[in-house]
Design an enzyme around this catalytic site. Sequence first.
Site, PDB file in Angstrom:
ATOM      1  N   ARG A 122      -1.478  17.894   6.772  1.00  0.00           N
ATOM      2  CA  ARG A 122      -0.613  17.560   7.903  1.00  0.00           C
ATOM      3  C   ARG A 122      -1.071  18.310   9.148  1.00  0.00           C
ATOM      4  O   ARG A 122      -1.193  19.543   9.134  1.00  0.00           O
ATOM      5  CB  ARG A 122       0.826  17.969   7.565  1.00  0.00           C
ATOM      6  CG  ARG A 122       1.843  17.679   8.640  1.00  0.00           C
ATOM      7  CD  ARG A 122       2.108  16.218   8.731  1.00  0.00           C
ATOM      8  NE  ARG A 122       3.321  15.898   9.438  1.00  0.00           N
ATOM      9  CZ  ARG A 122       3.733  14.648   9.629  1.00  0.00           C
ATOM     10  NH1 ARG A 122       3.026  13.627   9.148  1.00  0.00           N
ATOM     11  NH2 ARG A 122       4.843  14.408  10.276  1.00  0.00           N
ATOM     12  N   GLU A 158      25.974  31.725 -16.538  1.00  0.00           N
ATOM     13  CA  GLU A 158      26.028  31.678 -15.077  1.00  0.00           C
ATOM     14  C   GLU A 158      25.441  32.991 -14.544  1.00  0.00           C
ATOM     15  O   GLU A 158      25.687  34.067 -15.087  1.00  0.00           O
ATOM     16  CB  GLU A 158      27.495  31.482 -14.659  1.00  0.00           C
ATOM     17  CG  GLU A 158      27.670  30.741 -13.348  1.00  0.00           C
ATOM     18  CD  GLU A 158      27.313  31.578 -12.144  1.00  0.00           C
ATOM     19  OE1 GLU A 158      26.703  31.057 -11.198  1.00  0.00           O
ATOM     20  OE2 GLU A 158      27.643  32.787 -12.157  1.00  0.00           O
ATOM     21  N   GLU A 181      22.644  28.555 -19.691  1.00  0.00           N
ATOM     22  CA  GLU A 181      22.299  29.806 -20.402  1.00  0.00           C
ATOM     23  C   GLU A 181      22.966  31.007 -19.767  1.00  0.00           C
ATOM     24  O   GLU A 181      22.388  32.099 -19.725  1.00  0.00           O
ATOM     25  CB  GLU A 181      20.787  30.020 -20.464  1.00  0.00           C
ATOM     26  CG  GLU A 181      20.056  29.226 -21.492  1.00  0.00           C
ATOM     27  CD  GLU A 181      20.773  28.979 -22.792  1.00  0.00           C
ATOM     28  OE1 GLU A 181      21.692  29.763 -23.139  1.00  0.00           O
ATOM     29  OE2 GLU A 181      20.431  28.013 -23.472  1.00  0.00           O
ATOM     30  N   ILE A 214      24.517  38.562 -33.011  1.00  0.00           N
ATOM     31  CA  ILE A 214      23.266  37.994 -33.537  1.00  0.00           C
ATOM     32  C   ILE A 214      23.281  36.467 -33.462  1.00  0.00           C
ATOM     33  O   ILE A 214      22.236  35.826 -33.324  1.00  0.00           O
ATOM     34  CB  ILE A 214      22.996  38.520 -34.971  1.00  0.00           C
ATOM     35  CG1 ILE A 214      21.498  38.488 -35.256  1.00  0.00           C
ATOM     36  CG2 ILE A 214      23.801  37.774 -36.015  1.00  0.00           C
ATOM     37  CD1 ILE A 214      21.069  39.408 -36.376  1.00  0.00           C
ATOM     38  N   ASN A 215      24.495  35.895 -33.498  1.00  0.00           N
ATOM     39  CA  ASN A 215      24.590  34.435 -33.421  1.00  0.00           C
ATOM     40  C   ASN A 215      24.297  33.899 -32.026  1.00  0.00           C
ATOM     41  O   ASN A 215      24.273  32.699 -31.816  1.00  0.00           O
ATOM     42  CB  ASN A 215      25.991  33.976 -33.845  1.00  0.00           C
ATOM     43  CG  ASN A 215      26.196  34.176 -35.331  1.00  0.00           C
ATOM     44  OD1 ASN A 215      25.251  34.122 -36.099  1.00  0.00           O
ATOM     45  ND2 ASN A 215      27.434  34.418 -35.732  1.00  0.00           N
ATOM     46  N   THR A 245      31.425  30.169 -20.102  1.00  0.00           N
ATOM     47  CA  THR A 245      31.021  31.569 -20.062  1.00  0.00           C
ATOM     48  C   THR A 245      31.705  32.390 -21.146  1.00  0.00           C
ATOM     49  O   THR A 245      31.051  33.110 -21.910  1.00  0.00           O
ATOM     50  CB  THR A 245      31.400  32.158 -18.676  1.00  0.00           C
ATOM     51  OG1 THR A 245      30.626  31.482 -17.697  1.00  0.00           O
ATOM     52  CG2 THR A 245      31.154  33.639 -18.617  1.00  0.00           C
ATOM     53  N   ARG A 298      16.678  31.998 -22.590  1.00  0.00           N
ATOM     54  CA  ARG A 298      16.575  32.904 -21.422  1.00  0.00           C
ATOM     55  C   ARG A 298      15.176  33.513 -21.336  1.00  0.00           C
ATOM     56  O   ARG A 298      14.645  33.710 -20.249  1.00  0.00           O
ATOM     57  CB  ARG A 298      17.639  34.006 -21.499  1.00  0.00           C
ATOM     58  CG  ARG A 298      19.037  33.484 -21.202  1.00  0.00           C
ATOM     59  CD  ARG A 298      20.117  34.526 -21.418  1.00  0.00           C
ATOM     60  NE  ARG A 298      21.411  33.874 -21.605  1.00  0.00           N
ATOM     61  CZ  ARG A 298      22.368  34.295 -22.427  1.00  0.00           C
ATOM     62  NH1 ARG A 298      22.206  35.400 -23.137  1.00  0.00           N
ATOM     63  NH2 ARG A 298      23.492  33.631 -22.542  1.00  0.00           N
ATOM     64  N   GLN A 340       4.744  29.010   8.751  1.00  0.00           N
ATOM     65  CA  GLN A 340       4.549  28.185   7.553  1.00  0.00           C
ATOM     66  C   GLN A 340       4.033  29.057   6.397  1.00  0.00           C
ATOM     67  O   GLN A 340       4.474  28.949   5.262  1.00  0.00           O
ATOM     68  CB  GLN A 340       3.530  27.070   7.869  1.00  0.00           C
ATOM     69  CG  GLN A 340       3.381  26.012   6.784  1.00  0.00           C
ATOM     70  CD  GLN A 340       4.500  24.965   6.833  1.00  0.00           C
ATOM     71  OE1 GLN A 340       5.496  25.150   7.522  1.00  0.00           O
ATOM     72  NE2 GLN A 340       4.350  23.899   6.094  1.00  0.00           N
TER      73      GLN A 340
END
Length: 642
Positions: free
Chosen positions: A291, A407, A405, A257-258, A129, A266, A311
Site C-alpha cells: 500500500r 474469564e 477457559e 485434579i478434575n 466461572t 490454557r 505504522q
Amino acid sequence: MAAQIWGSEKRARRRREISAKIAQMPELHDSKPLPFMTREEKIMESARKLTILTEKMGQIIDPTDPAELYHLNNEVLGLEGNPMALHGVMFIPALSAQASDEQQAKWLPRALRREIIGTYAQTELGHGTNLQNLETTATYDLATQEFVLHTPQITALKWWPGNLGKSSNYAVVVAHMIIKAKNYGPHPFMVQLRDEKTHEPLPGITIGDIGPKMAYNIVDNGFLGFNKYRIPRTNLLMRHTKVEADGTYIKPPHAKINYSAMVHVRAYMLTGQAIMLASALNIATRYSSVRRQGQIDKSQPEVKVLEYQTQQHRLFPSIARAYAFQFAGAETVKLYEHVLKEMKSGNVSLMADLHALTSGLKSVVTYQTGEGIEQARMACGGHGYSMASYISEIYGVAIGGCTYEGENMVMLLQLARYLVKSAALVKSGQSSKLGPLVAYLGVKSEPTSLIDRIPNSGFTEYVKTFQHVSKRQTLKAADMFFGLMEKGEKREIAWNKCSVELNRASRLHTRLFIVEAFVRRVNEIADIRIKEALTDLLHLHVNYELLDIASYALEDGFLSASQLDYIRDQVYLYLGKIRPNAVSLLDSWEFSDIELRSVLGRRDGNVYENLFKWAKSSPLNKTDVLSSVTQYLKPMMEKARL
Ligand SMILES: CCCCCCCC/C=C\CCCC(=O)SCCNC(=O)CCNC(=O)[C@H](O)C(C)(C)COP(=O)(O)OP(=O)(O)OC[C@H]1O[C@@H](n2cnc3c(N)ncnc32)[C@H](O)[C@@H]1OP(=O)(O)O
Ligand SMILES: Cc1cc2nc3c(=O)[nH]c(=O)nc-3n(C[C@H](O)[C@H](O)[C@H](O)COP(=O)(O)OP(=O)(O)OC[C@H]3O[C@@H](n4cnc5c(N)ncnc54)[C@H](O)[C@@H]3O)c2cc1C
C-alpha cells in the site's frame, strides 16, 4: 527462523511438506471464500473437508503427532472451528487425564478412530466461572448402581460447550455428585447424548445449538438438559476419584485434579494465540509494504505505508509479542506435559505452580493478542474493515480466548492467590521456600534501575527492572489485603477490595515471565544471523513493554525521567532497525495463502486485482437489480417522485 518458531528444523520442514501436499489436493480447499458462505454452508463445508481428512490424514501427516494435526487443521479447516474442534482439544484430553485405564481402553480407541464425537460440557446458562455453584446433579442410585443426571431448572442447562449442539454424540459432563444425600462437588462423567445410528437425542436429553456468535461460527456451541437421565456408575471418570458399588467415595490426591482438561487448554492455547496474532500481523505487514499512501519527502513518490513510524509502532511491538508468546507457550507446554506425567503417577506437587502460571499467561496473552490484532486491522485502513482482509474473523476467534477457559479477570485473581501466598512467605522471612517462578520476590533489589547506567549489561538490567516492579506491586497489593484483614475486614471482602491491585500484580508477574522466556530463548540460539534478528526484536520488546508499565517504576523513583527518555529512544531506534526485516519476520511463520484466507495478505502482494475479483464474486453481484430494490426501494422512490 522457522525452526526457532516451530521448535526444530524438522518441525519446520514437516510443516512445509504438509502445506505442499494440501496445495495439491483441491478437495481440501475452501470451495468459495468463507465470508460469502452462510453459517449452515460453512458447517457443511467444514464437515465435508473433515470427512476427507479423516480418510486421507495418514497420507498427509503423522496422525499421532499433535503438532502436525494442529497444522493440518489450521490449513484445511481454518480457525473458525470445525465439527470436532472440542473432540481433540478437550474431550480426548479429559479422557486421557481423568479416565481409569479400564475406561480408557473402552472409550479412547473409539474416540481416536472417530467412531464417536465428544465434547466437554461444564458451563451452564447460570454459572460458568463459579464451578462450585453449577446446578446439574448426578445422584447415585444405590439400588441400580447408576448416576441420575438432572437439570433442575433452566439456569442449570449446559450452555456454551463447543460442538455440543449438533455434532457430538458423547460428552464429558461436569455435574455435582451426590451420594446418600451428600454433595461431593463437581465431577466429570462420560455421557452418551445421541443414538449412535440415528444421531437422534436419547430419551431424557434436550439438546441444541445456542445460535450465532461474534465469530467461531462453524462450531455449534450448544445447550443440554437432562431429565433424570441414567448412566452406569462406571461412567464417572475414575482415574483419580472412585465411587464403589456401595456408594463409598474415594477422594482424589488433589481437590482440583478434575480441572486438568481446563489447564490443558490454557497451556496449549498460548501458541494458538501467537499464531493468530502472527497471522493478522503477516496480513497487515505484507499489505503495508504494498500500500502506498502519501509522501514523507514531498519531492519523492508516495511511500509504502510501512515507512511511517506510526505504522511501525502499531505493528512491530506486536511482532515481538507474537514471538514472545510462541516461546513462552512452548515452555509452558513442556511444563504442562511434565506435570501431567507426574500427576498420572500420583505426584500433584506441581499443580499449583502450573495453575498459577497458566492462569496468568492465558489472561495476558489473550488480551494482548486481541489488542495486536485490532491494531493490525486498523493498520490496513478501510480494506482492513473488509472481510477480504479476514482480520476481523481472526480477531473474533482470538478474543474468545479472553472468556473461555476462565474469564481473564477471574484467572488473574487465581494467580494473585498464589502471589499473595508467596508474599506472605517473604514477609515472614521464609523466602527460601519460594518456588522458582517467584524466587525473585525474595531477592533484595538495587535502589534504582541500572538501565543505561552499565555498559554491555545485555538484558539483565531490564529483567531486574521488571522484577522490581512486579515484586513491589505484589508486596503492595498483599500489604493492602493483609492490612484490611488486620483492621477486621472479612477475608473475602478484603480480597474484593484489593482485587484491581491484585490483578495488576498478576499482570506484571506474567509479563516478567514472558520477557524472561524470550531472553532464555535468545540466549540459546547458536545461529548468529537468527540471534541478531531476534535480539533486535527482543530489544524492542523489553523497551516497549517497560514503557507501557513505566508508571510503576517511576512512582518509587526506580526509573528516572532520563532513563525513560533512553527507553523511548531505544523503541524508536529498534523500530527503524526492524523495518528491513519486518516482512521476513512474519513470513518466517510460513503461513500459506490457503491458511491465511486473506486477499490483503497474499504472498504475491497482488492485492488490488484480487480485491476486485473478490468483490465481484459477492453473491449480491449475481444480479444487477436485487429484489430488495424491486420490492421496496424502487416503489418508495417512485412514490416519492409522484
Ligand atoms: C490445542 C490448542 C488449543 C487452542 C484452541 C482452543 C480452542 C478451544 C475453544 C474453546 C474451548 C473452551 C472450553 C471451555 O471454556 S471449558 C469451560 C472452562 N471453564 C472455566 O475455565 C471455569 C473457570 N473457573 C475455574 O476454573 C474455577 O472455578 C476457579 C476460578 C479456578 C475456582 O475454582 P474453585 O471455586 O473450585 O476453587 P477456589 O477458587 O476456591 O480455589 C481453591 C484452591 O484451588 C486452587 N485451584 C483452582 N483450580 C486449580 C487447578 N486447575 N489446579 C490447581 N489448583 C487449582 C486455587 O488456586 C485455590 O488454591 P489456594 O491454595 O489459593 O486455596
Ligand atoms: C467461544 C467460547 C467457547 C466455549 N466453549 C466451552 C466449552 O466447550 N465447554 C464449556 O463448558 N464452556 C465453554 N465456554 C464457556 C466459558 O468457559 C465461560 O463462558 C467462561 O468460563 C466464563 O464464564 P461465564 O460465562 O460464567 O462468565 P461470568 O463469570 O458470568 O463473567 C461475567 C463477568 O463477571 C466477572 N466475574 C465472575 N466471577 C468473578 C469473580 N469471582 N471475581 C471477579 N469477577 C468475576 C468476570 O470477570 C466477567 O467480567 C465457552 C465460551 C466461549 C465464549
